[in-house]
Enzyme design. Structure first.
Site, PDB file in Angstrom:
ATOM      1  N   TRP A 170      49.520  50.228  32.201  1.00 10.79           N
ATOM      2  CA  TRP A 170      50.020  49.237  31.242  1.00 10.79           C
ATOM      3  C   TRP A 170      49.260  47.914  31.284  1.00 10.79           C
ATOM      4  O   TRP A 170      49.491  47.037  30.452  1.00 10.79           O
ATOM      5  CB  TRP A 170      51.519  48.989  31.479  1.00 10.79           C
ATOM      6  CG  TRP A 170      52.380  50.127  31.012  1.00 10.79           C
ATOM      7  CD1 TRP A 170      51.969  51.276  30.398  1.00 10.79           C
ATOM      8  CD2 TRP A 170      53.803  50.214  31.114  1.00 10.79           C
ATOM      9  NE1 TRP A 170      53.041  52.081  30.116  1.00 10.79           N
ATOM     10  CE2 TRP A 170      54.184  51.440  30.554  1.00 10.79           C
ATOM     11  CE3 TRP A 170      54.788  49.377  31.649  1.00 10.79           C
ATOM     12  CZ2 TRP A 170      55.520  51.852  30.485  1.00 10.79           C
ATOM     13  CZ3 TRP A 170      56.113  49.778  31.593  1.00 10.79           C
ATOM     14  CH2 TRP A 170      56.469  51.002  31.011  1.00 10.79           C
ATOM     15  N   GLY A 210      39.273  50.653  25.927  1.00 12.09           N
ATOM     16  CA  GLY A 210      39.788  49.749  24.901  1.00 12.09           C
ATOM     17  C   GLY A 210      38.872  49.551  23.706  1.00 12.09           C
ATOM     18  O   GLY A 210      39.047  48.621  22.932  1.00 12.09           O
ATOM     19  N   GLY A 254      45.347  53.592  28.832  1.00 10.09           N
ATOM     20  CA  GLY A 254      45.788  52.209  28.690  1.00 10.09           C
ATOM     21  C   GLY A 254      46.590  52.011  27.420  1.00 10.09           C
ATOM     22  O   GLY A 254      47.773  52.357  27.341  1.00 10.09           O
ATOM     23  N   GLY A 255      45.934  51.502  26.386  1.00 12.77           N
ATOM     24  CA  GLY A 255      46.594  51.133  25.135  1.00 12.77           C
ATOM     25  C   GLY A 255      47.584  52.149  24.588  1.00 12.77           C
ATOM     26  O   GLY A 255      48.715  51.794  24.230  1.00 12.77           O
ATOM     27  N   HIS A 260      39.980  49.650  39.457  1.00  9.83           N
ATOM     28  CA  HIS A 260      39.858  49.713  37.997  1.00  9.83           C
ATOM     29  C   HIS A 260      38.697  48.804  37.564  1.00  9.83           C
ATOM     30  O   HIS A 260      38.473  47.752  38.176  1.00  9.83           O
ATOM     31  CB  HIS A 260      41.167  49.260  37.338  1.00  9.83           C
ATOM     32  CG  HIS A 260      41.168  49.490  35.866  1.00  9.83           C
ATOM     33  ND1 HIS A 260      40.551  48.625  34.995  1.00  9.83           N
ATOM     34  CD2 HIS A 260      41.654  50.502  35.110  1.00  9.83           C
ATOM     35  CE1 HIS A 260      40.669  49.094  33.763  1.00  9.83           C
ATOM     36  NE2 HIS A 260      41.345  50.237  33.808  1.00  9.83           N
ATOM     37  N   SER A 312      39.954  55.026  26.010  1.00 10.49           N
ATOM     38  CA  SER A 312      40.287  55.305  24.612  1.00 10.49           C
ATOM     39  C   SER A 312      40.903  56.690  24.373  1.00 10.49           C
ATOM     40  O   SER A 312      40.675  57.313  23.339  1.00 10.49           O
ATOM     41  CB  SER A 312      39.062  55.089  23.717  1.00 10.49           C
ATOM     42  OG  SER A 312      38.680  53.719  23.746  1.00 10.49           O
ATOM     43  N   GLU A 341      38.372  46.705  35.315  1.00  5.42           N
ATOM     44  CA  GLU A 341      38.747  45.307  35.043  1.00  5.42           C
ATOM     45  C   GLU A 341      38.866  44.518  36.347  1.00  5.42           C
ATOM     46  O   GLU A 341      38.541  43.331  36.393  1.00  5.42           O
ATOM     47  CB  GLU A 341      40.039  45.271  34.208  1.00  5.42           C
ATOM     48  CG  GLU A 341      39.759  45.682  32.774  1.00  5.42           C
ATOM     49  CD  GLU A 341      40.915  46.355  32.047  1.00  5.42           C
ATOM     50  OE1 GLU A 341      42.076  46.237  32.484  1.00  5.42           O
ATOM     51  OE2 GLU A 341      40.640  47.023  31.026  1.00  5.42           O
TER      52      GLU A 341
HETATM   53  P1  PGA Z   1      42.337  52.413  27.232  1.00  7.40           P
HETATM   54  O1  PGA Z   1      42.278  51.958  28.794  1.00  7.40           O
HETATM   55  O2  PGA Z   1      43.056  53.731  27.201  1.00  7.40           O
HETATM   56  O3  PGA Z   1      43.098  51.321  26.551  1.00  7.40           O
HETATM   57  O4  PGA Z   1      40.927  52.553  26.772  1.00  7.40           O
HETATM   58  C1  PGA Z   1      42.108  52.887  29.810  1.00  7.40           C
HETATM   59  C2  PGA Z   1      42.165  52.214  31.155  1.00  7.40           C
HETATM   60  O5  PGA Z   1      41.617  51.104  31.294  1.00  7.40           O
HETATM   61  O6  PGA Z   1      42.742  52.755  32.117  1.00  7.40           O
END
Ligand code: PGA
Length: 256
Positions: free
Chosen positions: A11, A173, A234-235, A96, A213, A98
């Site tokens: 999330w 993303g 993620g999203g 991750h 994605s 990020e």
């Molecule tokens: P996303 O992110 O599905 O929004 O591309 C995946 C993630 O960073 O785990």
């Protein structure tokens, strides 16, 4: 070797406690759509972990998105394993992209976090993946192999005690993805690194997910690949209906 498929929602910095409750309510009405043959988890922000553990159905485990490698200490803003143990999380996402990119986490820090998480009884979800520049210069395999190898240096030789997520940074993303065949190639190469780190038998048990994605419309093509054992999303994991749609699409992949 059959590995149980996994769907994990990351999330990120989304959802308050109230929003977590609403997610759980909708999920609760759709429980029949979650296959008993698969594993499910969501990873809310720290502030919603406790409530997530209480309100989510038992089929959906809870994971943290990060953890410090020390048990306690003067580390302002960080969270340690004993704090997560109290909540009852099952997984911890580690390394991750990020965290690596924006919070300067090194391969060595991620390795120490993997060790600390396993010692605490959590299953780390170790994330690896190349960025756009690395991909364009043909370094994907080198980068991903290095991250995996160092990440597993202090891991227990137990394939059930770790999950790996291959997440190409350029696919996160962005709506862009590698082809399932290309993702499969990288993931098969990651498994070879796991063979060296944990041994053949344990590597055959280790689940390796694809992330970047993923959405209801494309998840099935990824998990249909031999070495792809599920998805870190993620999203598309923020909306409970989309989470359930992905669970259903995965369940329909033949032979699973
Ligand atoms: P996303 O992110 O599905 O929004 O591309 C995946 C993630 O960073 O785990």
């Amino acid at each position: 070797m059959t590995r149980r498929k996994m769907l994990v929602g990351n999330w990120k910095m989304y959802k308050t406690i109230a929003e977590t409750r609403s997610f759980a309510e909708v999920l609760g009405r759709n429980l029949g759509k979650l296959s008993a043959e698969m594993d499910f988890a969501v990873c809310p922000p720290f502030t919603a972990l406790q409530v997530a553990k209480v309100v989510l159905p038992t089929q959906v485990a809870v994971g943290a998105q990060n953890m410090h490698q020390s048990k306690n200490g003067a580390f302002t803003g960080e969270v340690a394993a004993p704090m997560l143990q109290e909540i009852g999380v099952k997984y911890v996402v580690l390394g991750h992209s990020e965290r690596r990119q924006m919070f300067a986490e090194t391969d060595e820090a991620v390795r120490d976090k993997v060790e600390a998480a396993q010692e605490a009884g959590f299953i780390p979800i170790l994330c690896v993946g190349e960025n756009d520049a690395e991909r364009n210069s043909g370094e994907t395999m080198t980068v991903v192999a290095r991250q995996t190898q160092i990440g597993l240096e202090k891991a227990r030789p137990d394939g059930d005690a770790i999950v790996i997520a291959y997440e190409p940074v350029w696919a996160i993303g962005t709506g862009k993805t590698p082809s399932p065949k290309d993702a499969e190639k990288v993931i098969a190469a990651i498994r070879e690194v796991v063979v060296v780190a944990l041994g053949e038998t344990e590597a055959a048990k280790t689940r390796i997910l694809y992330g970047g994605s993923v959405k209801p419309a494309n998840i099935a093509e990824f998990v249909a690949e031999k070495d792809i054992d599920g998805a870190l999303v993620g999203g598309a994991s923020l909306d409970p209906e989309s989470f359930v749609a992905m669970a259903e699409a995965m369940g329909q992949v033949s032979g699973r």
